[in-house]
Enzyme design. Structure first.
Site: not given
Ligand SMILES: *Cc1c(COP(=O)(O)O)cnc(C)c1O
Length: 496
Positions: A112
């Site tokens: 993120k």
């Molecule tokens: C948010 C997240 C995901 C999923 O990503 P999306 O963009 O919501 O599909 C996968 N792995 C981790 C560690 C995340 O924080």
């Protein structure tokens, strides 16, 4: 380039305005009204550049209302200054096979950060560009990683406040500590009784409550979003697909022009959708494989064309993928059909019946690009164990779901041309990871767990942001019922 709503209210706005608004007023998501195209020369020109320079070039294709200098400034502030623990920012690690794109070298050790370090810069630049006088209140629902990453990105940014809601028992102990200890004069962190979908639908309801928004506006506050529905969250993610491709050429894994497959651990469909934009722009991508955990609503959708959220919700060891409504899928449906009418219809069905069916023709178009697979917790644990034994690489629980999908779908192909997108540091989900590796963790606290994993993981030590949690003070302890979320927002908005 203009931005329009996926549900077609005929409003055309600039990218800066789309980033300020977050969600369109008809409940749709903002999308570019044309797809920028690049050629192979553009792609190979990235090879010699730094990540920041690559980002500026790719972002420039979409943020056409920002000047070159504005984009450069945003990118420098987001990815420069030592906030990431490697100059590569998003390095590709070549195992025997496959390759791994590591997206967790930022301040909160999860992917993120890639978007949430940049979004606040894009937003504050947008506020200046458009002469917006209101204070912007960022409203976030998180299943764990988004919340902390957003708090880190937005803390103490001028003219912006941020409130984060997380499901009370739906985040890991580390994620809880990361958020509860958040510093900053403009931040608020609140737990919600319920699961992630409760928190997310609560936030969505606040955004679409016209009366509530009007009252806030009268007090000089406008709401915006840092969830992956904001265009400013999505656009930074397109960059690392290009960057990974350039690195794959640089390392000799591929020659320029060869197609590669990305396998993406998926929740809200943001990460993988960014890969779709990269492919549509002209990046040589063969397939995008959507990897899910037991909450496999997307696997079913990609296999049948029926999206059905009427199913049991599971808490898994990959909590950031514990999602039954993948908001960003709406953008894919728009790009595949070009029809805001159809999209609006399906989203109405989803809201009313929890289900929609896109039909065979649309499904075939989607399947031309997307594959799907899922893994339960047990399989995920075995994958972590196997990955370490065979390749000395410790994957976190989310990455392992993708790695398992890669093994399932790509046998017989050319596995070395596959890139697994790794979304979290294994230190962040250390309990499950250590258990998968066969270690006994009984009676150990978070910090003993980190030390234990560090003694096994010879590739990388404990990330600084996690190590510092040991002495950080708990600053946030509020818990609210779902129906009281608007009240929490109003109170924080009024706070000086
Ligand atoms: C948010 C997240 C995901 C999923 O990503 P999306 O963009 O919501 O599909 C996968 N792995 C981790 C560690 C995340 O924080």
């Amino acid at each position: 380039m203009n931005y329009i709503s996926t549900r077609g209210n005929n409003q055309k706005i600039s990218s800066a305005e789309a980033i300020i608004k977050g969600l369109a007023s008809d409940g749709g998501l903002f999308v570019p009204d044309e797809m920028p195209k690049v050629d192979l020369e553009f792609v190979t020109s990235l090879q010699k550049l730094t990540y920041q320079e690559r980002a500026a070039k790719v972002l420039g294709k979409f943020l056409t209302d920002y000047t070159e200098d504005e984009i450069k400034g945003c990118v420098e502030r987001a990815y420069g200054g030592g906030k990431f623990d490697t100059d590569a920012i998003a390095p590709v690690v070549n195992l025997k096979h496959p390759s791994v794109l590591e997206l967790w070298h930022g301040p909160t050790s999860a992917f993120k950060d890639m978007a949430l370090q940049l979004l606040p810069q894009l937003l504050s630049t947008a506020l200046k560009k458009t002469g917006e006088k209101n204070e912007v209140l960022i409203l976030v629902a998180t299943s764990g990683d988004t919340g902390k990453a957003a708090l880190e990105g937005f803390k103490d940014v001028d003219q912006i406040k941020i409130i984060v809601f997380y499901p009370e028992n739906g985040v890991s102990r580390i994620q809880y500590r990361q958020m509860a200890t958040q510093k900053g004069n403009n931040v608020c962190v609140t737990a919600v009784k319920g699961n992630f979908d409760d928190a997310q639908s609560g936030v969505k309801a606040i955004f679409s409550d016209v009366e509530f928004n009007k009252e806030l506006n009268e007090k000089g506050v406008s709401l915006s979003s840092a969830n992956s529905i904001n265009w400013g969250r999505l656009v930074p993610q397109i960059v690392y697909y290009f960057s990974a491709y350039a690195d794959m050429i640089n390392s000799g894994r591929i020659t320029a022009g060869e197609e590669i497959t990305f396998v993406v651990p998926t929740g809200n469909f943001g990460d993988i959708l960014a890969g779709f934009y990269a492919k549509e722009m002209g990046l040589p991508v063969k397939k995008l494989v959507c990897a899910s955990n037991t909450n496999n609503v997307l696997t079913d959708f990609l296999n049948t064309g029926v999206y059905d959220r009427n199913r049991e919700f599971f808490k898994t060891i990959s909590p950031s993928m514990d999602i039954l409504i993948s908001s960003n899928l709406e953008r894919l449906l728009y790009h595949v059909t070009g029809s805001t009418e159809k999209v609006a219809g399906w989203m109405k069905e989803l809201a009313e019946k929890g289900r929609y069916d896109v039909g065979a023709e649309v499904l075939a178009k989607i399947q031309a690009t997307f594959g799907a697979a899922w893994a339960d917790d047990d399989t995920t644990m075995k994958m972590i164990h196997h990955g370490f034994e065979c390749q000395s690489y410790i994957a976190d629980t989310h990455t392992a779901v993708a790695w398992d999908a890669a093994r399932k779908l790509i046998h017989g192909g050319t596995p070395e041309k596959v890139v697994i997108v790794s979304t979290a540091s294994p230190y962040k989900f250390n309990e499950s990871v250590l258990t998968a590796l066969g270690e006994s963790i009984e009676g150990m606290d978070e910090f003993q767990l980190l030390d234990k994993l560090a003694s096994i993981n010879t590739r990388a030590g404990i990330p600084a942001g996690l190590a510092s949690l040991k002495t950080a003070e708990i600053l946030h302890s509020a818990v609210v019922e779902k129906q009281d979320m608007p009240k929490a927002v109003a109170e924080f908005a009024a706070k000086k």
